[in-house]
Design a protein around this motif. Structure first.
Motif, PDB file in Angstrom:
ATOM      1  N   TYR A 277       0.834  -1.214   0.000  1.00  0.00           N
ATOM      2  CA  TYR A 277       0.000   0.000   0.000  1.00  0.00           C
ATOM      3  C   TYR A 277       0.861   1.253   0.000  1.00  0.00           C
ATOM      4  O   TYR A 277       0.634   2.179  -0.800  1.00  0.00           O
ATOM      5  CB  TYR A 277      -0.929  -0.004   1.211  1.00  0.00           C
ATOM      6  CG  TYR A 277      -1.791   1.248   1.285  1.00  0.00           C
ATOM      7  CD1 TYR A 277      -2.995   1.319   0.606  1.00  0.00           C
ATOM      8  CD2 TYR A 277      -1.364   2.361   2.012  1.00  0.00           C
ATOM      9  CE1 TYR A 277      -3.768   2.466   0.651  1.00  0.00           C
ATOM     10  CE2 TYR A 277      -2.131   3.517   2.062  1.00  0.00           C
ATOM     11  CZ  TYR A 277      -3.332   3.562   1.381  1.00  0.00           C
ATOM     12  OH  TYR A 277      -4.092   4.713   1.417  1.00  0.00           O
ATOM     13  N   ARG A 280       2.639   2.186  -3.086  1.00  0.00           N
ATOM     14  CA  ARG A 280       1.761   2.843  -4.060  1.00  0.00           C
ATOM     15  C   ARG A 280       1.352   4.247  -3.613  1.00  0.00           C
ATOM     16  O   ARG A 280       0.906   5.048  -4.451  1.00  0.00           O
ATOM     17  CB  ARG A 280       0.492   2.007  -4.280  1.00  0.00           C
ATOM     18  CG  ARG A 280       0.716   0.635  -4.881  1.00  0.00           C
ATOM     19  CD  ARG A 280      -0.611   0.016  -5.345  1.00  0.00           C
ATOM     20  NE  ARG A 280      -1.601  -0.025  -4.280  1.00  0.00           N
ATOM     21  CZ  ARG A 280      -1.762  -1.040  -3.437  1.00  0.00           C
ATOM     22  NH1 ARG A 280      -0.956  -2.097  -3.523  1.00  0.00           N
ATOM     23  NH2 ARG A 280      -2.703  -1.014  -2.512  1.00  0.00           N
ATOM     24  N   HIS A 281       1.485   4.558  -2.331  1.00  0.00           N
ATOM     25  CA  HIS A 281       1.048   5.847  -1.792  1.00  0.00           C
ATOM     26  C   HIS A 281       2.170   6.498  -0.982  1.00  0.00           C
ATOM     27  O   HIS A 281       2.064   6.679   0.246  1.00  0.00           O
ATOM     28  CB  HIS A 281      -0.199   5.666  -0.919  1.00  0.00           C
ATOM     29  CG  HIS A 281      -1.370   5.080  -1.637  1.00  0.00           C
ATOM     30  ND1 HIS A 281      -1.568   3.716  -1.768  1.00  0.00           N
ATOM     31  CD2 HIS A 281      -2.402   5.678  -2.283  1.00  0.00           C
ATOM     32  CE1 HIS A 281      -2.678   3.501  -2.448  1.00  0.00           C
ATOM     33  NE2 HIS A 281      -3.203   4.675  -2.788  1.00  0.00           N
ATOM     34  N   GLN A 284       1.417   9.578   1.394  1.00  0.00           N
ATOM     35  CA  GLN A 284       0.849   9.261   2.710  1.00  0.00           C
ATOM     36  C   GLN A 284       1.940   8.794   3.672  1.00  0.00           C
ATOM     37  O   GLN A 284       1.922   9.126   4.853  1.00  0.00           O
ATOM     38  CB  GLN A 284      -0.230   8.186   2.567  1.00  0.00           C
ATOM     39  CG  GLN A 284      -1.479   8.662   1.843  1.00  0.00           C
ATOM     40  CD  GLN A 284      -2.553   7.584   1.801  1.00  0.00           C
ATOM     41  OE1 GLN A 284      -2.640   6.752   2.696  1.00  0.00           O
ATOM     42  NE2 GLN A 284      -3.366   7.605   0.754  1.00  0.00           N
TER      43      GLN A 284
END
Length: 324
Positions: A277, A280-281, A284
């Protein structure tokens, strides 16, 4: 690299111990004379900063009502090293010398995971949102081990897209972790305990600077708190951990999942999912790292840290009826 890392740690220890030794040469009478002026610094702070500081004092020392010390409480004048860890002894001594020789106190040194029956100064306690851990009064103890920071030279995006953990399997959770993930392609997880040498999940030591080459670093509580949590949160890497059960001066109980760290399931089964995750981010991930860095920053002003610790002690001695 292990030898170089150990050399840096030893040099830091030497500096800290030398500073403590020099402070111990100051007469206790001089320090007690200085105490009112140091505590007065609180009133000179802007209101918002003063309220933040007092909130930390009340976080560490949750006592609200007067209490009576047991007869076996130790007098300041009798406090000696004996068989105590030098780091714990010195950190406590540097603070309590500001107070009168006749004040008495209880303390517990080491990895404390229970709440004592009487108010005690200690390093660690179970996390609680209420007052059922109020007898555990936190101080910044064993700083040599728990506040070892390394400057991170790499930005988050320059790091390897994997997760790392090195540590000793001192409990079943850590053992299950290394046995499950020691050979995972997206992780570099291994046991460094000498008793595990030759086991399939044993791996060599990795220095802190080398661990900082990874985007994700796992923090796992041992007997009490995880020693590596502070330097991870001070770095540009993203901290992965289960919600903590124990806390220290670092206020682990104030850390928020998704804000200061990436929260994991109790069995660590979502680690791969979380690694994917945040690969991909990355925005964040960087936002969480920034919040973690802000949390660490509040512990890096030595003058302010001393003031808070002395106020924690002052509150203890006042509520026990030993000073006015």
């Amino acid at each position: 690299m292990k030898a170089l890392d150990q050399l840096k740690k030893n040099l830091r220890k030497s500096r800290v111990y030398l500073s403590g030794g020099l402070q111990s040469l100051l007469p206790a009478g001089y320090l007690s004379h200085r105490l009112p002026a140091i505590l007065e610094e609180l009133e000179q702070l802007p209101d918002e900063e003063r309220q933040e500081l007092l909130a930390r004092v009340d976080y560490y020392n949750k006592l609200q009502a007067p209490f009576e010390l047991p007869p076996e409480a130790e007098a300041n004048r009798d406090y000696r090293r004996g068989d105590k860890s030098f780091s714990y002894f010195m950190d406590f001594k540097q603070l309590v010398r500001y107070f009168p020789a006749e004040v008495r106190f209880n303390y517990l040194f080491g990895d404390i995971t229970h709440v004592p029956d009487v108010p005690c100064f200690l390093k660690s306690r179970p996390i609680s949102s209420g007052s059922d851990n109020q007898n555990s009064i936190l101080l910044k103890l064993n700083q040599i081990r728990h506040y070892y920071m390394v400057r991170d030279e790499l930005a988050f995006e320059e790091k390897e897209d994997r997760l790392i953990w090195r540590g000793k399997t001192v409990n079943d959770d850590r053992m299950d972790l290394v046995k499950t993930y020691y050979n995972h392609p997206k992780m570099d997880i291994g046991d460094t305990h000498r008793q595990s040498r030759g086991e399939y999940y044993a791996k060599p030591f990795v220095s802190v600077p080398d661990q900082l080459r990874f985007k994700y670093i796992l923090s796992v509580e041992g007997i009490d708190v995880a020693t590596n949590l502070k330097w991870i949160m001070a770095s540009n890497s993203l901290c992965f951990m289960r919600p903590p059960r124990f806390e220290t001066w670092f206020m682990e109980g104030r850390l928020e999942p998704g804000r200061h760290y990436v929260a994991l399931k109790d069995d660590f089964s979502d680690m791969e999912e979380k690694v994917d995750y945040f690969n991909r981010h990355p925005d964040q991930a960087r936002a969480i790292v920034a919040e973690a860095n802000r949390h660490v920053a509040q512990f890096q002003d030595a003058r302010r840290e001393r003031l808070i610790a002395l106020l924690v002690m002052d509150k203890y001695f006042r509520l026990s009826g030993q000073i006015d």
